[in-house]
Design a protein around this motif. Structure first.
Motif: not given
Length: 168
Positions: A65-68, A101-105, A134-135, A140-142
């Protein structure tokens, strides 16, 4: 990618043992149900938490999660270690994956990853690919990350071995 070459570290291995073969290590990464991720907080202290991950395209993928805390940590320091194995002394194989780690979009990659998650856990983890990750579960988003290993260490028990794979 060709299979990496395993190197036995004789300092931490029983005499007359062999390095763990790459197919054994890869199978462990593909089948592990739980990993522990270590990230680095902004103050330099480690943060460790369990998560699920998928091995695909020679990388270990996870989401958060973006807030984790781990998401916050990755914005300032992408270095991670993902660990899996067992908590027994005399049996099993433990594996540690080091890398950034790199973001996957990329939407096609995210769709493949969503399918991989659903397949690995018989539909228990259902994600939908979006333009940012992801949703799931009531929108919820991830965020989704990939870790292409720079180094993998394996530890077998009874006999004891330590094997290193370098990906530089």
């Amino acid at each position: 990618m060709p299979d990496p070459i395993p190197t036995l570290d004789s300092r931490f291995s029983d005499p007359d043992t062999q390095a763990t073969p790459w197919p054994t290590t890869r199978e462990t990464l593909e089948n592990a149900q739980l990993f522990w991720i270590t990230t680095v907080r902004a103050n330099g202290h480690p943060h460790v938490t369990p998560l699920v991950a998928v091995w695909l395209d020679d990388a270990l993928h996870f989401c958060t999660g973006p807030a984790e805390q781990k998401a916050h940590n990755l914005t300032t320091n992408p270095h991670v270690v993902l660990t899996t194995g067992c908590n027994t002394w005399n049996t099993g194989l433990d594996v540690m994956v080091e890398g950034k780690a790199h973001r996957i979009t990329d939407r096609p990659t995210l769709e493949r990853l969503a399918t991989a998650w659903a397949t690995k856990w018989d539909g228990q983890w259902q994600f939908q690919a979006t333009d940012t990750g992801f949703s799931h579960e009531a929108s919820a988003t991830a965020l989704v990350f990939a870790v292409h290993p720079t180094r993998i260490l394996t530890f077998t028990k009874s006999p004891y071995t330590q094997t290193t794979y370098n990906f530089d």
